[in-house]
Design an enzyme around this catalytic site. Sequence first.
Site: not given
Length: 353
Positions: A109, A131, A173, A213, A223, A227, A231, A234, A238, A253
């Site tokens: 956990r 994340k 980024e 960030k 998010e 947040r 994006n 993106h 993407h 990326h």
Amino acid sequence: MDDAGVFLCHDFKHELAEAISISAPDHLFVLTDETTHTLCSPLLQGIDELKHAHQIVIGAGDIHKNLETLSKVWQSLSNNGATRHSLLICLGGGMVTDLGGFAASTFKRGISYINIPTTLLAMVDAAVGGKTAINFNGLKNEIGVFQSAFRVLLETDFLCTLDAHNFCSGYAEMLKHGLISNYETLNDLLAFDMTNIDYSLLKKLVEKSVRVKENIVKKDPKELGLRKALNLGHTIGHAFESFALNRQQPVLHGYAVAWGLVCELYLSHVNAQFPRDVMRSVIHFIHENYGSFIFTCDNYEELYQLMLHDKKNKGGIINFTLLNDVGELRLDQTASQGLIYETLDFYRECMGI
Ligand code: GLY
């Protein structure tokens, strides 16, 4: 949920030793992939606190960011006596920090983990902000949790071993962070010579970038609103990334994000009056340093379908983060199919394809 601390190291070994002492683990594990194990592990030599650490080495590359590798990490933790009071150090790029963070956050956990990102992309983005994820069922980052690292230690000396393409990938980024923060940061980034890297200047830019960030994640760790600023570039980025992957010609990326920024700055200009001259200078920088992603008007429908399937969408509506100006966010924007096609026309025209 924000990272308990992102530290730009001045004395990396000392700062890592101190972080381990504060955590006071009963067992210590170091997770690397085959590449970082060879290239970066030597930088951990001579740290007494790591003398009895158990090494876990996984395959390198996004193809290994899966359930099988995750299971191997859990197995190593379990077989080597990890308890709730153990600590996992993730040394590597975003693949290692994403998978390692998830392994740590779920084992018994949740045990503590420290991220030591070794690529620019991981330093300014992936390793910061809690994340964690693996790919699953053909989908990127499909299974994961938000769980911040106990520490993120940034040692920019690792960047000296980074190849030019991975450098550019991470830098995209940073450009995004410049666009969502202020003119001073953006202009410093646009003035940086990518072909002749000044590492001491880079260190300052990395610190500024990571703070952008960090500040956003502190305010909105899960998010729910702010947040989403991260994006920018993106949604279309993407789609480019998946399009390339579907043709077995993957792109890094950050390259996809850079090309996505070109499109989303155009959308920002059309829908939110983002200044044309700033859009032009960012596009010029991207064209010079990233080249162009090639597609034709026959591919528009496929790219549009990919955007429709982006996991940031809600209720089948394509979600964009746009800007009124540098640092002035317009979250939760959408665009018609016609405008998206016009954007792809614009991209092809200004990138000369
Ligand atoms: N990479 C975007 C985020 O961490 O939210």
